[in-house]
Scaffold this active site. Sequence first.
Site, mmCIF file in Angstrom:
data_model
loop_
_atom_site.group_PDB
_atom_site.id
_atom_site.type_symbol
_atom_site.label_atom_id
_atom_site.label_comp_id
_atom_site.label_asym_id
_atom_site.label_seq_id
_atom_site.Cartn_x
_atom_site.Cartn_y
_atom_site.Cartn_z
ATOM 1 N N HIS A 1 49.911 43.081 40.492
ATOM 2 C CA HIS A 1 48.503 43.448 40.354
ATOM 3 C C HIS A 1 48.323 44.390 39.182
ATOM 4 O O HIS A 1 49.149 45.242 38.924
ATOM 5 C CB HIS A 1 47.969 44.080 41.636
ATOM 6 C CG HIS A 1 48.708 45.292 42.096
ATOM 7 N ND1 HIS A 1 49.931 45.221 42.751
ATOM 8 C CD2 HIS A 1 48.418 46.607 41.996
ATOM 9 C CE1 HIS A 1 50.340 46.441 43.041
ATOM 10 N NE2 HIS A 1 49.454 47.310 42.594
ATOM 11 N N MET A 2 47.231 44.191 38.523
ATOM 12 C CA MET A 2 46.901 45.019 37.365
ATOM 13 C C MET A 2 45.729 45.925 37.725
ATOM 14 O O MET A 2 44.739 45.478 38.293
ATOM 15 C CB MET A 2 46.530 44.135 36.167
ATOM 16 C CG MET A 2 46.144 44.912 34.934
ATOM 17 S SD MET A 2 45.863 43.837 33.515
ATOM 18 C CE MET A 2 44.269 43.145 33.929
#
Length: 866
Positions: free
Chosen positions: A776-777
């Site tokens: 996840h960013m």
Amino acid sequence: MAKLLFPTGKFLNVARGTLRPLGRADVARYAEAVTVSRVQCVVSATTDKGHPALKLTSQGSQNPTLVLSKQEPHNELSQGQSALLGDGEAFSLICTRPDLAIRVEMDPADLQPESRPEPDALAHPITPTAATTSPSKAAAPAEAPSSGDIQDEDKLPSSPYASDDGGASPGRPTRPRHLPTAAAASAPAAGTAAGTNSAASSPGEEAPAAAGDTPGPSRGGQGRRSSGGGGGGGGAGSARGVGNDKPPAATRPPVVLLLAGLPGSGKSTFSRLLMEASPIAWVHINQDAIRSGGRPGSREQCITAAKAALAQGACCIIDRCHGDAQQRSSFLALAAERGVAAHCVALQQPPELCARRVADRTDHPGGVQGNGGKRVVYQMAKQQQVGNSWPPACSEGFVSIMDCNNDADAAAAVAAWALYGREEPAASSAAATTAAEAAAGAAHGSAQVTHGSARAPSGSKKQRYLAEAARTLAAWEAHAGKRKRPSAGITAFFKPAAAAAGSGRSAAAAAAAGAGTAAPAASAAPAAKAAAGRAGAGAAGTTAAAKLVGKRPASPVPLAAAGSPKRRAVGVQPGGAEDAGGAVVEQKKKQSCDKPQEGTAGAREAGTSSPASQPGGDSGAGASGRNAFSVLMASATRNARDGGPAGAGAANASSSKHPSDLDTASDKRFKLTAPWAQHLRKVALSPEDSGQKIFHKDDQVILIADAYPKARHHALVIARDPSLRSITDLRARHVPLLSHMRRVAEEWVRDQRKQDPETAAFKLGFHAVPSMCQLHMHVVSQDFDSPSLKNKKHWNSFTTPFFIPFDNLERELVAQGRHTPISPDEEKELETQELRCHGCSKVQKSLPELKQHIVACGAVKGLVGL
DNA sequence: GTTCTAGAAC
DNA sequence: GTTCTAGAAC
């Protein structure tokens, strides 16, 4: 012939048609995030056949990756490849190397004979602008008379390092053509005498004012000269510096070497000696010497000059006092923008000595001389003392810092940097090493250092680069190890660097790797033994790493003493070698939050040869930790990798595993199997069942709001590929996915801006050690105005290198094929770093105070970005 | 990732 | 009194 000037200072020449700049998305807004230069253009070219064509071709020995984003999906162009664009098509051109040579031409087949571009123009698309400082043509007579640049405060006849370069300057080279002679330096330059009184308004950064560029004490302007040339006339505002008329390093990326120190500390002498001794192009940029109409230059002019030099592949010496972090930050940002490493040499001579030197000189271009200059020295020294950002810290973004407390230190630093870019073969490297040894030995009056055995390795290009750089830096380490107070920061830097040199490392490098702070380079033999132990099991090395890094005191009060953890290099993995080795020892049955699917990245990568094999893998896990060299040499590594038919590392990959194959699974820090860590994975795999509000969903990603936002706007872009548990699962082939994640994030940011136009800048990036399973960013606004931001770890996870900016990760994947995780020691240190404002870098005592500060901090308000 | 708690530091 | 750290539990 249409031209487009790229941020790198390079031209694109277009024979027909036009390239219309649409604007520049400058990712330099975040110093640590900058990896590429971006220009948006519209192609407007027509051909006689009625179908427009513009060919973009990457060019150059560096084998750059040229990413051409033409709508979607983007194309990646490697050397020799090209893409055709249609008339009116918008595209983004992303140069992953700042020194990239880009060739733009019409397709000859489509060109009318009379409109074909001049062959020469195409063959030499990099045309220095009038404002560009060419390393080979810098200081052209009309542009920059060769006076006054070097000879400022640091003509120090009393200094052994200035007066006797037998030790400090390898080979006692002749004075470079463009360096001023003492006679020239003392002669006023024509055209600059008039109006010298105006110079009293600002001595540039020499002034003791906090702002760095604000006016300082009034001084007489007599006898000041300009190296900026042209007097107050033509060329005003142009980029100027003095080059040493040597060619840029063919295989080494340029660096920004920032000098810091009081007037009289020896900065310019350092510059002169280095430029003489170095085999490669250096451009000396001195604010006081960039004068126009008798007035000192501005920081912006220095930056412009540095940009121009870097664009030409030359290394830059930024010769300013750089008394606080804010002043230094401009050049760190520049280096980051250009994708080059920033290093620092901090000359920390006693103020009394500096004052004495300044008082004695009479020809400083900024007038910092005599009794007035003496006062300036003491004022600046006082400011350094009361400020909180002296001496410079690696945490600011420097890859390395060499602390020089005396001329011997400075001489050794010169000798070390003179090795940078020195090419193999063995003869030259041996000479360079010998020179470094001589410098180090002479500086101490002691026996030569013991790393003279450094031999030119016969391995791959990568090995040679690493070994060469290791020698360069080991020269300093050998010196630092012998002095009374070794710098822990430097030691920490050299240790993994030496390890990275692999088989080519020298005894001294090995000593640096093994000895740590406790006994730096004291003896090659024990160090070699330690290195051997590390290679074998890693246990001994782990101990060494612990000694080196030390146990951070529980007290949150930061100490600026030598050896403070804050002086460690950003991105450097002090225990990298050992830690990776430890991971081997501790390797357990591979765990994952889910069993990797058949054919997933994890399954495929494990134990198999990867075309994107990592640098350092050939020397075992212990040599492949992320370290300064991996940053410094990234492009060289990429070049080496791409150089071979199947990649130089392909053959090596089968014999070793990358730490990322181990760490995610076996490292206890990655608690990705915990039940609470599965939420994002559930969202990714079963968004409808997760109960999560989803702002964007497609086949590849999902965007949700962070459940505990650390700022007014905080979202997560989650990859849906089940094989991607964390960033360590990413490979080069995932770069398009990352690009897609970026686009989704940017779209969300645009929406947020509509709702909240005053929102500060946003950042995109990843946590180095994520707590939640599934890649996840983070997309987070920089106000950090949120009740969920509760502790130091929260803060540091977004404002230190624990937060890996998108561009950095993308670059790492491009360069190395995968991400190398940080060590537990580095993780710990990043988590517990002092609370430092992300705008002005000032340290705050507590989180509540920090929160108060950032609301009022003008630097935070001034942050711009995505 | 979080919350909660206890103890220490300020 | 507030704030921080560390550990446990989820």
